[in-house]
Every structure is written in structure tokens, then in C-alpha cells.
Design an enzyme around this catalytic site. Sequence first.
Site, PDB file in Angstrom:
ATOM      1  N   THR B  17       0.812  -1.219   0.000  1.00  0.00           N
ATOM      2  CA  THR B  17       0.000   0.000   0.000  1.00  0.00           C
ATOM      3  C   THR B  17       0.850   1.275   0.000  1.00  0.00           C
ATOM      4  OG1 THR B  17      -0.155  -0.113   2.405  1.00  0.00           O
ATOM      5  CG2 THR B  17      -1.937  -1.121   1.159  1.00  0.00           C
ATOM      6  N   GLY B  18       2.169   1.136   0.054  1.00  0.00           N
ATOM      7  CA  GLY B  18       3.043   2.312   0.005  1.00  0.00           C
ATOM      8  C   GLY B  18       3.079   2.909  -1.406  1.00  0.00           C
ATOM      9  N   LYS B  43      -2.742  -3.389   7.968  1.00  0.00           N
ATOM     10  CA  LYS B  43      -3.820  -3.082   7.026  1.00  0.00           C
ATOM     11  C   LYS B  43      -4.526  -4.343   6.533  1.00  0.00           C
ATOM     12  CE  LYS B  43      -2.276   1.442   5.633  1.00  0.00           C
ATOM     13  NZ  LYS B  43      -1.890   2.362   4.574  1.00  0.00           N
ATOM     14  N   ILE B  96      13.401  -5.433  -4.272  1.00  0.00           N
ATOM     15  CA  ILE B  96      13.738  -4.255  -5.073  1.00  0.00           C
ATOM     16  C   ILE B  96      14.485  -3.211  -4.235  1.00  0.00           C
ATOM     17  CG2 ILE B  96      12.758  -2.387  -6.497  1.00  0.00           C
ATOM     18  CD1 ILE B  96      12.271  -5.250  -7.599  1.00  0.00           C
ATOM     19  N   THR B  97      14.187  -3.160  -2.948  1.00  0.00           N
ATOM     20  CA  THR B  97      14.694  -2.122  -2.043  1.00  0.00           C
ATOM     21  C   THR B  97      16.185  -1.858  -2.195  1.00  0.00           C
ATOM     22  OG1 THR B  97      13.036  -2.858  -0.472  1.00  0.00           O
ATOM     23  CG2 THR B  97      14.780  -1.412   0.378  1.00  0.00           C
ATOM     24  N   GLU B  98      16.523  -0.581  -2.316  1.00  0.00           N
ATOM     25  CA  GLU B  98      17.924  -0.164  -2.341  1.00  0.00           C
ATOM     26  C   GLU B  98      18.284   0.449  -0.996  1.00  0.00           C
ATOM     27  OE1 GLU B  98      18.972   2.660  -5.404  1.00  0.00           O
ATOM     28  OE2 GLU B  98      21.070   2.682  -4.787  1.00  0.00           O
ATOM     29  N   TYR B 159      17.793  -2.697 -19.357  1.00  0.00           N
ATOM     30  CA  TYR B 159      16.831  -2.241 -20.368  1.00  0.00           C
ATOM     31  C   TYR B 159      17.562  -1.958 -21.676  1.00  0.00           C
ATOM     32  CZ  TYR B 159      14.899  -0.854 -15.760  1.00  0.00           C
ATOM     33  OH  TYR B 159      14.555  -0.805 -14.442  1.00  0.00           O
ATOM     34  N   GLU B 209      29.654  -5.557 -13.335  1.00  0.00           N
ATOM     35  CA  GLU B 209      30.322  -4.287 -13.080  1.00  0.00           C
ATOM     36  C   GLU B 209      31.475  -4.516 -12.119  1.00  0.00           C
ATOM     37  OE1 GLU B 209      26.760  -2.239 -11.834  1.00  0.00           O
ATOM     38  OE2 GLU B 209      27.136  -2.610  -9.728  1.00  0.00           O
ATOM     39  N   HIS B 247      26.186   2.100  -7.071  1.00  0.00           N
ATOM     40  CA  HIS B 247      25.814   0.870  -6.377  1.00  0.00           C
ATOM     41  C   HIS B 247      26.749   0.615  -5.208  1.00  0.00           C
ATOM     42  CE1 HIS B 247      23.874  -0.781 -10.316  1.00  0.00           C
ATOM     43  NE2 HIS B 247      23.005  -0.092  -9.590  1.00  0.00           N
TER      44      HIS B 247
END
Lengths: 406, 292
Positions: B17-18, B43, B96-98, B159, B209, B247
Site C-alpha cells: 500500500t506504500g 492493514k 527491489i529495495t535499495e 533495459y 560491473e 551501487h
Amino acid sequence: MNLHEYQAKELLKRYSVPTQEGIAVNNSDDAVKAYKQIASDTGTKFVVIKAQIHAGGRGKGRIKEVPDQSGVAVVKSAEDAERVAKNILGNTLVTIQTGAAGKRVNKILVAQDMYYDGPSERKEFYLSVLLDRAKKQNVIMYSTEGGMDIEEVAHKTPEKIYKEWVHPNMPLLPFQARNIAFNFGLSGTAFKNMVKFVTNLYNAYIGLDCSMLEINPLFKSADDKVIAVDCKMNIDDNALIRHQDLADMRDKSEEDPTEVEAGEHNLNYVKLDGNVGCMVNGAGLAMATMDMIKLAGGEPANFLDVGGSANAQTVEAGFRIIMKDPNVKAILINIFGGIVRCDRVAAGVIDAYKNMGTINIPIIVRLQGTNAEVAKDLIVNSGLKVQSAILLSEAAELVQKAVNAN
Amino acid sequence: MSVLVNKNSKVIVQGYTGTEGTFHATQMIEYGTNVVGGVTPGKGGSQHLDRPVFNTVKDAVVATGADVSIIFVPPAFAADAIMEAADAGIKVIICITEGIPVQDMVNAREFLKGKDCRLVGPNCPGVITAGEAKVGIMPGFVFKPGRIGVVSKSGTLTYEAADQAVKAGMGISTAIGIGGDPIIGTTTKEAVEMLMNDPETDGIIMIGEIGGNMEAEAARWLKNNMRKPVVGFIAGQTAPAGRRMGHAGAIIGGAEDTAAAKMKIMSECGIHVVDSPANIGVTMAKALAVMA
């Protein structure tokens, strides 16, 4: 984030890690007071003064304005302390790690001299705690060759480097702490002190969310105390969210002012020495763009990741930051629009360009992804001297032309 | 067959819900991903984006049979979210969190040991099986369905590579963003191995990388398992040593983790290494033409 030696030692004390006692000061009057205090506490006239900068090699480093003054000095009187403090404070220390420009010294640490005589032999060791990425564990790396450049030791005499991997979710185990003390060749009181030292030091590494904690030299005094004489501490930037007290210790004067400014705009910027500036969304693509600039015959002037929200404000801030570097002869903007639409970015580039007034260097804008064609038309029809590309290979050719025209 | 996620995956969103969770869950649903609900502690019982919200991952798994989770929880709580998903029996956890503290990930990785689940990320764009399921933040339209797999530490560079593959006349089977942090769940070698064993993938693009040894590890494995062409690129050939390049994991620590060292070993192991990121697509097209 890097901390100064005096800050790191204050933090180690919270974890009962014995350190060389000292008082950090920023003027010569306070240096004299600190000298008298330390001399009285230790009962000796020998006191050490150490320049506080974020770079190693201070002992062999020289003050640019007073070339016979080194960055670390033993003083024997209050007058001596005052003279050395005046030599160092406000002046520039050049060491093997600072580069020729050196670093301005704003603080000195007035500290006790640990090299006094006693019943046993003094010894200097090396010890650091860091993350072993391959093993996904923290590792304690140590050597009997203290006070030396550890990379040189690792290269020339790898057998003199020991490692102790710490199990995740566990403290340093007692047998591991004993391993370290045995490998240092210690016994008796010194052995016990070392076991306590490394156990507490590892707790500090975890508790403070360090990304690196180095004690060099780790010192065994002539009366068998085990002491951190010098300390280099890096804090994991990601962990600062839960350590406001550590975040407050950040010394921005040690950082490149342009990098600090970029950070205030939420831009990730690293200054480099080249002639082609770049502005990119995403860290990997930003590095790849730098590489492409090099292959096209230029040298990247910076790393700049504008992140996920490339809008007119961030683009303008990015422009201003890149343009501060007088060496920049061309700028490449490389945005792969995914969630961000290229036409919006193009509008941002045009606005920023107009706001900036005269820009006398070639600007190459490569926009690919969502609405790339619309974006290209916007730029071509803007009447600005901005070159547009869609394919990465086209952008590379334009960079090559811009570099050759210089 | 496909790798990690497909049209049958039942996906829940942690941090549903964020702002981030809502935005990307909407995009994933539009793409056609089978999002069956989400988790936001406190929630539970409500509805969001026409789907149920649960207090715990366990509740979500029991009610929906979810087997994949995507995490948008803020960095201070993300490692906990990963461990909660693993404990609840989620098979594929995509974070996904960075900005997760490194020591949190050391502990989370240890927690996952021996559990029947796979973590992808953190600090990654997620996983997409083109035309079937997008469990990530990538622009779906770039990934036209086809038979090239992508493994990458970087978002926008993924991408870019996918776009080049599509423009060179190929498409994408599955793209796996493994993430740019020092401690991540799925390594380059593990992701490459999955794609090598995937019958729907004919060629693999491997993008790394500076920093760490994962590309070298993958290259050594590939040397004896090269059944499909692999094109490789390492970002950061011009990066200075000792500086973190965006990164958290992209920092040169020694002679072994420079771009040059990685490109050398990849080349020696039979990977088609490109110097320029502009040549990823054309090189893959050529490599496939030689095989045909």
C-alpha cells in the site's frame, strides 16, 4: 562514510576497546592545555600530536607550508606542543594518500605516548575487520607485521597474514579470539588483554555498522596493555538510517565540495579528471556511458547518476554541477526512459538549457525508451545547439566528433 | 518452461500500500502479472487495487497460495521482510529495495540457508519473463518476447541490453536483475546456470560491473558448460579504484575486481566480451548466426 581517528577512538571506548588516550583540539592554546593534561595524566613529558585528516600515511607526510613538519610528531614540552600545533593547524598535509594537493588540517589529536619502557618487549600488530563478499561473512584479518602497509605484506609474505571468519548472527567466539592471541605469540596478561580487545572490537564493528575497521598499529605496550594506537573506521552509508549520532559526525570539509552539493540535490556524483561530462539515469548505465566516452576518444569528467526521477530540476542541477569543472569540453546526457518518459526529460533539458544562459560546449542528448521519437523531435525543433541521438552507437559517434573538434 | 517467474506465478507484493508498492503493483497488473494480493502490517483485511491486503506473508500464502513475492519495503525493514517471506514458504523472493544495511543482508542470507527458496536482489530491477510475468520495476514494453536471456547487476543497463537485442531482431525470454549490492541472493553464476538450462533461451547476455568476484565465478563455470553463446559486458572500465560508483557493491577493492581483470577471465572462458555497451545486441546476433 569515513570518520577521523579521534572520532573512531571515542566510539571504540563505548565498546570498552582500550585506545591511546588523547584530546582533539582545533587551536594551539587548546593544544597547550591538552599537552599539560596528558603529560600530567601519564607522568611523562613525551606526548604525540597527530594531524586529523581522512587519509593515511600521516607520519611520513609533510606540511606543505612548513616542509620540515610531519603529520605526526612527538613533543617534549608545552612550547614544543604549541609550535607543532601552529605548524600543522590550518595548513596542508600532503601524504602518499592525499595526492599532491594535500588536505587542510582543521584538528589535531594530542595523545599519550605509548612507546614507554617496561618489563616486556613492545610489539606492533595489524588487525582489521571487514566484509568478505565471496564468503558473505565478516572476516578478521591480522598480521604480526604491524605498522606496515598491509597490502605490501599480503603481496610479499602472504604467510604472515591470518584470517578468522566470523559466523553470521554470532559474536566472535572465544576460541577464535584465542586463535588470534596465540597467532600473535602472546602469553600471560598480554594474551588475556588481546582476547578481550578483539572480542570487544568485533562487537564495535557490528554495533556501529562499520564497513571497515582497521587498527594499525595494534600495540602491545611494555607493561602488557593492548591498545589501539591508530584507528581507521568506515561506516556503512546504508546503516546511517539507524545511527543518527554517527551521521552527525560526518566532516563535509573532508569531501569534494561539488560532490557534497550534488548529494544535496539527491544526485550521485563522483568527480573524475576527464574532458567529457555525463549525466545518466542508473549507476550501471552511468559507468557504461563513461566507458563509452573513453572508447570514443574522450575521458570521462565525472560519474553522475540522476536516479529514477530525471526531471527539469535534476537535469538543471546536474548541468550546473558538471559545468563547474573547467576541463569539461562536451556533455553527454544518456537517459533510458522506462517509467520516466523521454519527452518529459527532453522538456527538462530544454528548460534547463534556457535557464543556464549561454552554454559554449557541445551538448549531446541521447534519449531512448518511452516516447524517444517525440523527445528527439522536441530537441531538434527547440532551436538549441543540442545534438540528439536515440541509439547508444549514435551517441558514441557524436561524442567522438565533439572530442575530435576540440 | 521459463526461469523464476511465468504466467502461473502467484505474486504478492510486500509493502503493497506504500507509494512505490502501489505504483509498481499497478504496472505489474497492467502487464498481466498474476498479482494475488499484498502485505502491509496493520492493514490486513482491507482491499487495495481490487486485491486483498494481509497483515503477514503467512496469511497471504494461506489465503492465496502465493509462491512469489516482490518487496518494496523501506531499507531499515527490508531484510526482515525477506526473512518473513522465506519463513512463510515463498519460493521466489524478489527484493527491489535499495539501501539495506550490509550487516542485515549478511544475517538474512544466513537465515535463508537450507530453506527451499531463492532470493533475487536486493537493489535490483526484478525479473521479467517476457509476455508472461513482470515481477519488477522495468518498463515492460522494452522486453519483447524472444529467446535471449539477460543477467545483470544494473537496472537501466538491463533495459539497454534488452532493447538492443530486440532491435537486432531477437527478443527476450527472461531477464534477471540480480542487483548491485555487496551481498545479494542470486549470484551471476546461479542466474546464468538457470538460463543455460532453460530450453526457451538460446543465448545469454551477462552484464556485470566492478567489485566482487561473481563474474569470474560465472565465467569459470561457463568454461565447461557453454552450450549457448554468452555475450558479456563489464561496466566501470574507467572507474577509479576505491570509490563507490552509485551501487553499494560497485567499488574496486583490489587487482582482481577491476573491469579489465573480469573481462580478461570472461574472454579466456569463451564469453564474447564487448568493450562498448553499444555493441551488446549486434554481438549476440553475430554469435547466434555462427551457431546456426
